[in-house]
Design a protein around this motif. Structure first.
Motif, PDB file in Angstrom:
ATOM      1  N   SER A 182       0.737  -0.975  -0.013  1.00 42.61           N
ATOM      2  CA  SER A 182      -0.143  -0.020   0.050  1.00 42.61           C
ATOM      3  C   SER A 182       0.798   1.377   0.039  1.00 42.61           C
ATOM      4  O   SER A 182       1.786   1.283   0.572  1.00 42.61           O
ATOM      5  N   GLU A 183       0.234   2.439  -0.617  1.00 39.00           N
ATOM      6  CA  GLU A 183       0.944   3.395  -0.618  1.00 39.00           C
ATOM      7  C   GLU A 183       1.367   4.029   0.835  1.00 39.00           C
ATOM      8  O   GLU A 183       2.487   4.557   1.103  1.00 39.00           O
ATOM      9  N   SER A 184       0.300   3.554   1.842  1.00 43.87           N
ATOM     10  CA  SER A 184       0.532   4.059   3.132  1.00 43.87           C
ATOM     11  C   SER A 184       1.719   3.267   3.806  1.00 43.87           C
ATOM     12  O   SER A 184       2.461   4.067   4.666  1.00 43.87           O
ATOM     13  N   ALA A 185       1.989   2.208   3.416  1.00 48.13           N
ATOM     14  CA  ALA A 185       3.237   1.439   3.852  1.00 48.13           C
ATOM     15  C   ALA A 185       4.366   2.072   3.608  1.00 48.13           C
ATOM     16  O   ALA A 185       5.362   2.113   4.374  1.00 48.13           O
ATOM     17  N   VAL A 186       4.465   2.355   2.139  1.00 50.28           N
ATOM     18  CA  VAL A 186       5.683   2.965   1.611  1.00 50.28           C
ATOM     19  C   VAL A 186       5.852   4.451   2.233  1.00 50.28           C
ATOM     20  O   VAL A 186       6.926   4.707   2.724  1.00 50.28           O
ATOM     21  N   ALA A 187       4.637   5.039   2.227  1.00 52.78           N
ATOM     22  CA  ALA A 187       4.747   6.597   2.955  1.00 52.78           C
ATOM     23  C   ALA A 187       5.522   6.250   4.235  1.00 52.78           C
ATOM     24  O   ALA A 187       6.297   6.817   5.025  1.00 52.78           O
ATOM     25  N   GLY A 188       4.947   5.245   5.046  1.00 52.92           N
ATOM     26  CA  GLY A 188       5.283   4.786   6.347  1.00 52.92           C
ATOM     27  C   GLY A 188       6.901   4.624   6.775  1.00 52.92           C
ATOM     28  O   GLY A 188       7.440   5.275   7.465  1.00 52.92           O
ATOM     29  N   LEU A 189       7.132   3.842   5.758  1.00 57.34           N
ATOM     30  CA  LEU A 189       8.508   3.362   5.668  1.00 57.34           C
ATOM     31  C   LEU A 189       9.768   4.622   5.604  1.00 57.34           C
ATOM     32  O   LEU A 189      10.605   4.746   6.151  1.00 57.34           O
ATOM     33  N   MET A 190       9.079   5.580   4.495  1.00 55.36           N
ATOM     34  CA  MET A 190       9.910   6.666   4.277  1.00 55.36           C
ATOM     35  C   MET A 190       9.714   7.850   5.625  1.00 55.36           C
ATOM     36  O   MET A 190      10.772   8.265   5.840  1.00 55.36           O
ATOM     37  N   ALA A 191       8.807   7.885   6.226  1.00 54.26           N
ATOM     38  CA  ALA A 191       8.791   8.520   7.362  1.00 54.26           C
ATOM     39  C   ALA A 191       9.582   8.169   8.523  1.00 54.26           C
ATOM     40  O   ALA A 191      10.296   8.923   9.143  1.00 54.26           O
ATOM     41  N   LEU A 192       9.616   6.699   8.607  1.00 55.04           N
ATOM     42  CA  LEU A 192      10.348   6.142   9.600  1.00 55.04           C
ATOM     43  C   LEU A 192      11.958   6.439   9.198  1.00 55.04           C
ATOM     44  O   LEU A 192      13.005   6.959  10.268  1.00 55.04           O
ATOM     45  N   VAL A 193      12.297   6.237   7.927  1.00 49.08           N
ATOM     46  CA  VAL A 193      13.902   6.483   7.583  1.00 49.08           C
ATOM     47  C   VAL A 193      14.149   8.033   7.724  1.00 49.08           C
ATOM     48  O   VAL A 193      15.170   8.196   8.226  1.00 49.08           O
ATOM     49  N   ILE A 194      13.459   8.841   7.290  1.00 44.93           N
ATOM     50  CA  ILE A 194      13.649  10.254   7.364  1.00 44.93           C
ATOM     51  C   ILE A 194      13.731  10.836   8.842  1.00 44.93           C
ATOM     52  O   ILE A 194      14.754  11.356   9.255  1.00 44.93           O
ATOM     53  N   GLN A 195      12.816  10.041   9.696  1.00 44.36           N
ATOM     54  CA  GLN A 195      12.793  10.640  11.097  1.00 44.36           C
ATOM     55  C   GLN A 195      14.098  10.061  11.748  1.00 44.36           C
ATOM     56  O   GLN A 195      14.983  10.835  12.503  1.00 44.36           O
ATOM     57  N   ALA A 196      14.677   8.797  11.245  1.00 45.33           N
ATOM     58  CA  ALA A 196      15.761   8.329  11.919  1.00 45.33           C
ATOM     59  C   ALA A 196      17.090   9.012  11.163  1.00 45.33           C
ATOM     60  O   ALA A 196      17.990   9.511  11.892  1.00 45.33           O
ATOM     61  N   ALA A 197      17.180   9.497   9.918  1.00 45.42           N
ATOM     62  CA  ALA A 197      18.039  10.291   9.582  1.00 45.42           C
ATOM     63  C   ALA A 197      18.190  11.678  10.190  1.00 45.42           C
ATOM     64  O   ALA A 197      19.221  12.395  10.310  1.00 45.42           O
ATOM     65  N   LYS A 198      17.103  12.251  10.477  1.00 48.37           N
ATOM     66  CA  LYS A 198      17.187  13.717  11.043  1.00 48.37           C
ATOM     67  C   LYS A 198      17.531  13.635  12.549  1.00 48.37           C
ATOM     68  O   LYS A 198      18.201  14.430  13.052  1.00 48.37           O
ATOM     69  N   SER A 199      17.580  12.285  13.114  1.00 44.47           N
ATOM     70  CA  SER A 199      17.912  12.362  14.583  1.00 44.47           C
ATOM     71  C   SER A 199      19.160  11.605  14.756  1.00 44.47           C
ATOM     72  O   SER A 199      19.693  11.759  15.735  1.00 44.47           O
ATOM     73  N   ASP A 200      19.925  10.999  13.630  1.00 48.41           N
ATOM     74  CA  ASP A 200      21.026  10.387  13.612  1.00 48.41           C
ATOM     75  C   ASP A 200      21.987  11.519  13.218  1.00 48.41           C
ATOM     76  O   ASP A 200      22.098  12.138  12.051  1.00 48.41           O
ATOM     77  N   GLU A 201      23.084  11.985  14.083  1.00 44.71           N
ATOM     78  CA  GLU A 201      23.936  13.260  13.760  1.00 44.71           C
ATOM     79  C   GLU A 201      24.800  12.711  12.673  1.00 44.71           C
ATOM     80  O   GLU A 201      24.995  13.713  11.935  1.00 44.71           O
ATOM     81  N   VAL A 202      25.246  11.531  12.507  1.00 44.80           N
ATOM     82  CA  VAL A 202      25.958  11.008  11.257  1.00 44.80           C
ATOM     83  C   VAL A 202      25.193  11.260   9.897  1.00 44.80           C
ATOM     84  O   VAL A 202      25.734  11.978   8.823  1.00 44.80           O
ATOM     85  N   LEU A 203      24.270  10.601   9.932  1.00 43.10           N
ATOM     86  CA  LEU A 203      23.378  10.683   8.688  1.00 43.10           C
ATOM     87  C   LEU A 203      22.973  12.349   8.462  1.00 43.10           C
ATOM     88  O   LEU A 203      22.962  12.830   7.145  1.00 43.10           O
ATOM     89  N   PHE A 212      18.078  11.405   2.363  1.00 42.38           N
ATOM     90  CA  PHE A 212      18.968  12.708   1.993  1.00 42.38           C
ATOM     91  C   PHE A 212      17.991  13.968   1.889  1.00 42.38           C
ATOM     92  O   PHE A 212      18.345  14.976   2.419  1.00 42.38           O
ATOM     93  N   HIS A 213      16.944  13.614   1.017  1.00 41.70           N
ATOM     94  CA  HIS A 213      16.046  14.729   0.607  1.00 41.70           C
ATOM     95  C   HIS A 213      15.138  15.319   1.820  1.00 41.70           C
ATOM     96  O   HIS A 213      14.901  16.272   1.970  1.00 41.70           O
ATOM     97  N   GLY A 214      14.916  14.425   2.658  1.00 46.25           N
ATOM     98  CA  GLY A 214      14.212  14.521   3.985  1.00 46.25           C
ATOM     99  C   GLY A 214      14.521  15.469   4.817  1.00 46.25           C
ATOM    100  O   GLY A 214      14.279  16.147   5.386  1.00 46.25           O
ATOM    101  N   VAL A 215      16.219  15.096   4.963  1.00 45.56           N
ATOM    102  CA  VAL A 215      16.874  16.290   6.042  1.00 45.56           C
ATOM    103  C   VAL A 215      17.179  17.305   5.460  1.00 45.56           C
ATOM    104  O   VAL A 215      16.967  18.368   6.130  1.00 45.56           O
ATOM    105  N   ARG A 216      17.429  17.562   4.190  1.00 50.64           N
ATOM    106  CA  ARG A 216      17.662  18.911   3.514  1.00 50.64           C
ATOM    107  C   ARG A 216      16.265  19.473   3.479  1.00 50.64           C
ATOM    108  O   ARG A 216      16.355  20.842   3.913  1.00 50.64           O
ATOM    109  N   LEU A 217      15.260  18.884   3.292  1.00 53.77           N
ATOM    110  CA  LEU A 217      13.890  19.633   3.375  1.00 53.77           C
ATOM    111  C   LEU A 217      13.599  20.154   4.694  1.00 53.77           C
ATOM    112  O   LEU A 217      13.063  21.314   5.034  1.00 53.77           O
ATOM    113  N   ASP A 218      13.870  19.305   5.817  1.00 45.47           N
ATOM    114  CA  ASP A 218      13.708  19.640   7.027  1.00 45.47           C
ATOM    115  C   ASP A 218      14.560  20.970   7.372  1.00 45.47           C
ATOM    116  O   ASP A 218      14.011  21.866   8.039  1.00 45.47           O
ATOM    117  N   VAL A 219      15.782  20.916   6.987  1.00 48.46           N
ATOM    118  CA  VAL A 219      16.627  22.149   7.344  1.00 48.46           C
ATOM    119  C   VAL A 219      16.249  23.450   6.511  1.00 48.46           C
ATOM    120  O   VAL A 219      16.153  24.425   7.212  1.00 48.46           O
TER     121      VAL A 219
END
Length: 148
Positions: free
Chosen positions: A60-81, A136-143
């Motif tokens: 489902s599109e919601s599963a893909v969106a959920g996965l991306m939200a999970l990865v983007i949140q992890a990337a935003k909170s991980d200082e190295v990423l 990558f894009h999620g972190v940059r968009l957040d900033v």
């Protein structure tokens, strides 16, 4: 005791807001004049999500969106990423083994239906670059949104 009598609804004609089902995906109107995303900063991330929806059309599109939200949140909170996304080009971000390992760790911790998606990604590598690009894009968009 008092109650309101139900009103009779009268048809007002057909609108262009109908939604149809195409396989597991819902699609809306596609006629000329359909609104488009006007925020150019969101376009790369939306392209990543479209690519993942195409690659994993059985989810489902919601599963893909959920996965991306999970990865983007992890990337935003991980200082190295976060720092690597801000300091490097997308090409260099994709080449980094440390980035790949950290994203894979996040994917392997995914629950439920996301876990099935992860098994596909890790099993044959399809979509992994798109998921890393999404981080990558999620972190940059957040900033960029914080700076405005």
């Amino acid at each position: 005791m008092h109650y309101n009598k139900p009103r009779k609804q009268t048809p007002k004609g057909v609108t262009n807001a109908s939604v149809t089902q195409k396989g597991d995906k819902l699609t809306g109107p596609s006629a000329l004049g359909t609104a488009k995303m006007k925020d150019p900063e969101m376009v790369p991330l939306l392209e990543v999500i479209d690519t993942l929806n195409t690659l994993f059309d059985d989810l489902s599109e919601s599963a893909v969106a959920g996965l991306m939200a999970l990865v983007i949140q992890a990337a935003k909170s991980d200082e190295v990423l976060r720092s690597r996304a801000l300091e490097n080009s997308l090409e260099n971000f994709l080449k980094s083994e440390k980035v790949r390992d950290r994203i894979l760790d996040t994917l392997l911790a995914a629950p439920g239906e996301l876990g099935r998606l992860v098994a596909e990604v890790v099993g044959d590598g399809k979509g992994l670059d798109s998921i890393i690009a999404g981080a990558f894009h999620g972190v940059r968009l957040d900033v960029e949104q914080d700076d405005s």
